[in-house]
Motif scaffolding. Sequence first.
Motif, PDB file in Angstrom:
ATOM      1  N   CYS A   1      48.808  42.211  36.031  1.00 55.48           N
ATOM      2  CA  CYS A   1      47.615  42.100  36.857  1.00 55.48           C
ATOM      3  C   CYS A   1      46.944  40.756  36.562  1.00 55.48           C
ATOM      4  O   CYS A   1      46.526  40.499  35.438  1.00 55.48           O
ATOM      5  CB  CYS A   1      46.658  43.256  36.571  1.00 55.48           C
TER       6      CYS A   1
ATOM      7  N   SER B   1      39.608  46.696  34.440  1.00 55.80           N
ATOM      8  CA  SER B   1      40.317  46.404  33.181  1.00 55.80           C
ATOM      9  C   SER B   1      40.688  44.934  33.097  1.00 55.80           C
ATOM     10  O   SER B   1      40.600  44.322  32.033  1.00 55.80           O
ATOM     11  CB  SER B   1      41.585  47.247  33.076  1.00 55.80           C
ATOM     12  N   PHE B   2      41.072  44.350  34.212  1.00 51.01           N
ATOM     13  CA  PHE B   2      41.400  42.935  34.196  1.00 51.01           C
ATOM     14  C   PHE B   2      40.143  42.118  33.896  1.00 51.01           C
ATOM     15  O   PHE B   2      40.158  41.235  33.025  1.00 51.01           O
ATOM     16  CB  PHE B   2      42.008  42.472  35.530  1.00 51.01           C
TER      17      PHE B   2
ATOM     18  N   ARG C   1      41.592  54.724  40.542  1.00 48.70           N
ATOM     19  CA  ARG C   1      42.662  54.039  39.804  1.00 48.70           C
ATOM     20  C   ARG C   1      42.698  52.543  40.131  1.00 48.70           C
ATOM     21  O   ARG C   1      42.872  51.706  39.242  1.00 48.70           O
ATOM     22  CB  ARG C   1      44.011  54.675  40.112  1.00 48.70           C
TER      23      ARG C   1
ATOM     24  N   GLU D   1      39.651  50.941  38.588  1.00 48.53           N
ATOM     25  CA  GLU D   1      39.818  50.880  37.136  1.00 48.53           C
ATOM     26  C   GLU D   1      40.755  49.734  36.740  1.00 48.53           C
ATOM     27  O   GLU D   1      40.500  49.017  35.771  1.00 48.53           O
ATOM     28  CB  GLU D   1      40.365  52.210  36.625  1.00 48.53           C
ATOM     29  N   ARG D   2      41.809  49.546  37.488  1.00 39.61           N
ATOM     30  CA  ARG D   2      42.738  48.447  37.191  1.00 39.61           C
ATOM     31  C   ARG D   2      42.038  47.094  37.340  1.00 39.61           C
ATOM     32  O   ARG D   2      42.207  46.207  36.523  1.00 39.61           O
ATOM     33  CB  ARG D   2      43.972  48.506  38.095  1.00 39.61           C
TER      34      ARG D   2
END
Length: 143
Positions: free
Chosen positions: A104, A139-140, A132, A135-136
């Motif tokens: 990512c 997170s990045f 999801r 969230e991805r």
Amino acid sequence: ALLKAKCKALLEADDAARSQGGAPGKDGAPMLEVKSGPELMDLAEEALMRVWEVHEAALGRNHPGTAAACLSVGNLCVIQRDLRQSKMWFESAVAIFDECYKECVQVTAATESQLGHVEAKLGPDLALSAARHLERAASFYLG
């Protein structure tokens, strides 16, 4: 390039005729007159679809340029309020970015965020999927 050249030539001819006090089109109407927002959207859609076709043909399916073209079409679909279509284009862009970068990266995270927001607007059936994607992206950005 052809579409851009045609638009540019029409605009230049229209400007030239106006500056000389002439009537560039029939009954004094401009040669290039966009009458409504939908006509602009149609022109934008035609141009972006052509960009996607050219990128995919010239660069291949799994190329960042092709993913960027998918992202552009997806954004236009959001503007047109066609969220189901935008979801499809954003999913394609994410898949291609993942294939290209193997992780990512910023452009993937940004696209994941857009995809998550679109899915959230499409209803509760997609809430888990939307979460999801968001969230991805988070997170990045939060590392």
